[in-house]
Design an enzyme around this catalytic site. Sequence first.
Site, PDB file in Angstrom:
ATOM      1  N   LYS A   1      40.891  -6.166  63.747  1.00 43.00           N
ATOM      2  CA  LYS A   1      39.992  -7.131  65.089  1.00 43.00           C
ATOM      3  C   LYS A   1      41.321  -8.356  65.422  1.00 43.00           C
ATOM      4  CE  LYS A   1      35.990  -5.209  64.108  1.00 43.00           C
ATOM      5  NZ  LYS A   1      35.723  -4.176  65.072  1.00 43.00           N
TER       6      LYS A   1
ATOM      7  N   GLU B   1      33.247 -15.159  64.396  1.00 42.88           N
ATOM      8  CA  GLU B   1      32.847 -15.605  65.736  1.00 42.88           C
ATOM      9  C   GLU B   1      31.301 -16.150  66.333  1.00 42.88           C
ATOM     10  OE1 GLU B   1      32.803 -11.230  67.110  1.00 42.88           O
ATOM     11  OE2 GLU B   1      34.666 -11.772  67.823  1.00 42.88           O
TER      12      GLU B   1
ATOM     13  N   ARG C   1      41.413   5.700  71.450  1.00 42.13           N
ATOM     14  CA  ARG C   1      41.770   7.007  71.390  1.00 42.13           C
ATOM     15  C   ARG C   1      40.238   7.215  72.026  1.00 42.13           C
ATOM     16  NH1 ARG C   1      35.627   6.209  69.011  1.00 42.13           N
ATOM     17  NH2 ARG C   1      35.417   4.699  67.664  1.00 42.13           N
TER      18      ARG C   1
END
Length: 499
Positions: A118, A202, A294
């Site tokens: 990430k 975050e 994906r």
Amino acid sequence: MPKIKKLLVANRGEITLRIMRTAREMGIQTVAVYSEADRLSPHVKFADEAVCLGPPPSSESYLLGDKIIEVCKNLGVDAIHPGYGFLSENADFARKVTEAGIIFVGPSPEAIEVMGSKLAAKQAVAKYDIPLVPGTEEAISDISAAKIKAAEIGYPILIKASAGGGGKGMRIVESSDEFEEQMQRAVSEAQSAFGDGAVFIEKFITSPRHIEIQVLGDQQGNIVYLFERECSIQRRHQKVIEEAPSAVVSEDMRKAMGEAAVGVAKACNYYGAGTVEFIVDENLNFYFLEMNTRLQVEHPVTEMITGKDLVREQILIAEGNKLSFSQEDLQINGHSIEVRVYAEDPSNNFLPDIGKLITYQRPQGPGIRVDDGFEEGMDIPIYYDPMIAKLITHGENRGAAIDRMIRAIDEYQITGIQTTLDFCKFALTHEAFTSGNFDTKFVERYFTPELLKPSISSEEEELLAALAIEFLLSQKGKSSSTASTSTPVTNSSWRNRLK
Ligand code: ADP
Ligand code: ADP
Ligand code: MG
């Protein structure tokens, strides 16, 4: 250009079957791999050839990348589709496949690597003007510096594992007093669960919606977006109901999110099908969360509204074909909803409820699609994700897709195990859902198991009354005081409902 003639699907269950169906339509031979627990699975029966990999645990079967590559060599397979989960986001596997001269139906190993972290993903997109959730851009090494940053961002904050996934590796910190303690826990959890202790912080968005954009890119560098999917109905940070389009996304917002998603894909020279996930706050500001490199579980809702077969596009791209359409050629047709039918008990905290599918009858009729990998009489194995099926509906508009889904849920007959179907019906008929005014807190805000207790319809009330009268009359006519031993309720569907 290489033409794929034989495709191995390195996965199991519904997604394997779904991929093989498209392969067959394209005239491609299919190879299944399976564990001993899946010997009789529909994905194995459907395939032209099938090879057993080993015992049930994934680590001894579906995750054996080298063995799967061996199977490809022995059977003359020229491409591998990894599905989702298992090896699909494993950059080393993708690299080994390519090195063995086999086509990997997916993006480059480099793209998988960057987006698998990430933090690396956030750094990669930095120069593309993509909105990010306020937070730290690098792994936290200095706790006191991070604490100052957390105060600047403002509590509550979220500590996230850079290598996290599947809704795991996140910790909410409500105030500065708990910062150090939560930080230490998060690092050690990330280390043990993902083998990588890197964490970052975050801002915690308190009423977020999860909205993601489907992208498709070819190996020539063309990238388009196939609009959004809203996936805000979640339990344990995992999706249960998805829809396309979102009830709150306007034309302008769609274009802005679509272009941001294309920017994210460009940042890692992406090709194939991918999903760029965003979190949306109550003022409809959107922020990039992560990219899944994906095919996504919920890809069918996008197929329903765009008319594109995403697996077919993945295969064509892997062969090296240019995209056969441009952004302007794409448009949204109607509305689609998917519910995930999990073998889980919503009245017991959504814990897996494994067992035999004693009755299993799928709904049918206009606008309904069921992607599944089980048949009546089969056991749901304990070794894997407990998803039984994905039930998808399409309608002219959102209301029609919801009505159709409720009809489909009522038609779906599953006995032997508890499923999420009743919960999904509850959610779809809830005012918050029908009005479009909901967020990822839906379950904790509105759901309690008591709400799933069967309610009695007027038809059933009449039946009950009639049975009661019949019973009383039969008692009256008896000369002795022994009560009748016959069971008055014999209607089987009625008995099911009483369970
Ligand atoms: P999607 O992201 O496609 O909507 P999920 O989040 O449910 O769907 O993930 C798809 C599959 O991948 C699930 O079977 C999930 O358990 C698995 N998965 C996702 N991330 C990870 C991970 N980091 N490690 C292991 N399995 C994962
Ligand atoms: P994963 O890799 O586990 O899918 P994500 O970053 O995609 O991790 O987050 C999964 C879910 O967690 C989101 O769909 C959302 O519900 C919640 N979430 C993630 N980041 C935040 C945030 N900053 N604030 C609030 N909720 C968040
Ligand atoms: Mg995610």
